[in-house]
Scaffold this motif. Structure first.
Motif, PDB file in Angstrom:
ATOM      1  N   GLY A   1      19.628 -23.707  60.043  1.00 39.65           N
ATOM      2  CA  GLY A   1      20.567 -24.198  59.042  1.00 39.65           C
ATOM      3  C   GLY A   1      20.282 -23.672  57.648  1.00 39.65           C
ATOM      4  N   ALA A   2      19.034 -23.334  57.370  1.00 43.34           N
ATOM      5  CA  ALA A   2      18.643 -22.880  56.036  1.00 43.34           C
ATOM      6  C   ALA A   2      18.723 -21.364  55.869  1.00 43.34           C
ATOM      7  CB  ALA A   2      17.220 -23.341  55.733  1.00 43.34           C
ATOM      8  N   LEU A   3      18.906 -20.641  56.937  1.00 40.49           N
ATOM      9  CA  LEU A   3      18.828 -19.176  56.874  1.00 40.49           C
ATOM     10  C   LEU A   3      20.033 -18.550  56.181  1.00 40.49           C
ATOM     11  CD1 LEU A   3      17.372 -18.372  60.348  1.00 40.49           C
ATOM     12  CD2 LEU A   3      16.292 -17.993  58.151  1.00 40.49           C
ATOM     13  N   GLU A   4      19.730 -17.541  55.384  1.00 40.99           N
ATOM     14  CA  GLU A   4      20.758 -16.731  54.746  1.00 40.99           C
ATOM     15  C   GLU A   4      20.595 -15.269  55.142  1.00 40.99           C
ATOM     16  OE1 GLU A   4      20.456 -17.382  50.565  1.00 40.99           O
ATOM     17  OE2 GLU A   4      20.827 -19.516  50.729  1.00 40.99           O
ATOM     18  N   LYS A   5      19.680 -15.013  56.070  1.00 41.06           N
ATOM     19  CA  LYS A   5      19.410 -13.640  56.487  1.00 41.06           C
ATOM     20  C   LYS A   5      19.050 -13.638  57.964  1.00 41.06           C
ATOM     21  CE  LYS A   5      14.587 -13.923  55.130  1.00 41.06           C
ATOM     22  NZ  LYS A   5      13.495 -13.321  54.418  1.00 41.06           N
ATOM     23  N   LYS A   6      18.744 -12.475  58.498  1.00 43.62           N
ATOM     24  CA  LYS A   6      18.351 -12.359  59.891  1.00 43.62           C
ATOM     25  C   LYS A   6      16.972 -12.964  60.108  1.00 43.62           C
ATOM     26  CE  LYS A   6      20.870  -8.093  60.667  1.00 43.62           C
ATOM     27  NZ  LYS A   6      20.770  -6.688  61.050  1.00 43.62           N
ATOM     28  N   CYS A   7      16.705 -13.384  61.345  1.00 44.07           N
ATOM     29  CA  CYS A   7      15.403 -13.936  61.668  1.00 44.07           C
ATOM     30  C   CYS A   7      15.049 -13.576  63.110  1.00 44.07           C
ATOM     31  CB  CYS A   7      15.390 -15.450  61.491  1.00 44.07           C
ATOM     32  SG  CYS A   7      16.407 -16.307  62.700  1.00 44.07           S
ATOM     33  N   TYR A   8      13.790 -13.756  63.452  1.00 41.34           N
ATOM     34  CA  TYR A   8      13.349 -13.555  64.821  1.00 41.34           C
ATOM     35  C   TYR A   8      13.615 -14.805  65.639  1.00 41.34           C
ATOM     36  CZ  TYR A   8      10.953  -9.399  63.180  1.00 41.34           C
ATOM     37  OH  TYR A   8      10.674  -8.185  62.641  1.00 41.34           O
TER      38      TYR A   8
ATOM     39  N   ASP B   1      14.130 -23.328  50.019  1.00 42.72           N
ATOM     40  CA  ASP B   1      13.197 -23.009  48.932  1.00 42.72           C
ATOM     41  C   ASP B   1      11.953 -22.313  49.466  1.00 42.72           C
ATOM     42  OD1 ASP B   1      14.921 -24.156  47.106  1.00 42.72           O
ATOM     43  OD2 ASP B   1      13.809 -26.056  46.973  1.00 42.72           O
ATOM     44  N   ARG B   2      11.427 -22.769  50.584  1.00 45.99           N
ATOM     45  CA  ARG B   2      10.245 -22.137  51.178  1.00 45.99           C
ATOM     46  C   ARG B   2      10.549 -20.698  51.600  1.00 45.99           C
ATOM     47  NH1 ARG B   2       7.471 -25.825  55.589  1.00 45.99           N
ATOM     48  NH2 ARG B   2       5.857 -24.246  55.338  1.00 45.99           N
ATOM     49  N   ILE B   3      11.731 -20.481  52.185  1.00 49.26           N
ATOM     50  CA  ILE B   3      12.127 -19.129  52.609  1.00 49.26           C
ATOM     51  C   ILE B   3      12.241 -18.218  51.392  1.00 49.26           C
ATOM     52  CG2 ILE B   3      14.008 -17.772  53.612  1.00 49.26           C
ATOM     53  CD1 ILE B   3      14.502 -20.172  55.520  1.00 49.26           C
ATOM     54  N   LYS B   4      12.872 -18.689  50.318  1.00 46.81           N
ATOM     55  CA  LYS B   4      13.023 -17.896  49.088  1.00 46.81           C
ATOM     56  C   LYS B   4      11.678 -17.562  48.467  1.00 46.81           C
ATOM     57  CE  LYS B   4      17.569 -19.736  48.091  1.00 46.81           C
ATOM     58  NZ  LYS B   4      18.333 -20.727  47.309  1.00 46.81           N
ATOM     59  N   ASP B   5      10.691 -18.439  48.654  1.00 42.75           N
ATOM     60  CA  ASP B   5       9.351 -18.217  48.115  1.00 42.75           C
ATOM     61  C   ASP B   5       8.497 -17.324  49.005  1.00 42.75           C
ATOM     62  OD1 ASP B   5       9.907 -19.745  45.891  1.00 42.75           O
ATOM     63  OD2 ASP B   5       8.970 -21.574  46.682  1.00 42.75           O
TER      64      ASP B   5
END
Length: 70
Positions: A49-56, A19-23
């Motif tokens: 575990g929460a990622l749905e996209k690329k990250c650093y 939820d925080r990532i989506k916000d």
């Protein structure tokens, strides 16, 4: 995963972080360590575990670059 957590706790934590990532949360990078050619997440397992996209990711490597196996 190196450290196993209660499934309900894990799912609750992942849901909150998702939820925080989506916000639009400006999430800190993950920290990974090269352990004899295998990458291990040292900080950020819940975020991963929460990622749905690329990250650093910051890679912590005490070995020479010659020993890394991707």
């Amino acid at each position: 995963m190196e450290y196993v957590e209660n499934k309900d706790w894990w799912n609750n934590k992942i849901s909150q972080i998702s939820d925080r990532i989506k916000d639009g949360w400006d999430m800190p990078p993950l920290i990974a360590e090269n352990r004899n050619g295998t990458f291990s997440i040292r900080d950020g397992n819940h975020r991963l575990g929460a990622l749905e996209k690329k990250c650093y990711v910051i890679i912590w490597d005490n070995n020479s670059l010659e020993n890394i196996q991707l």
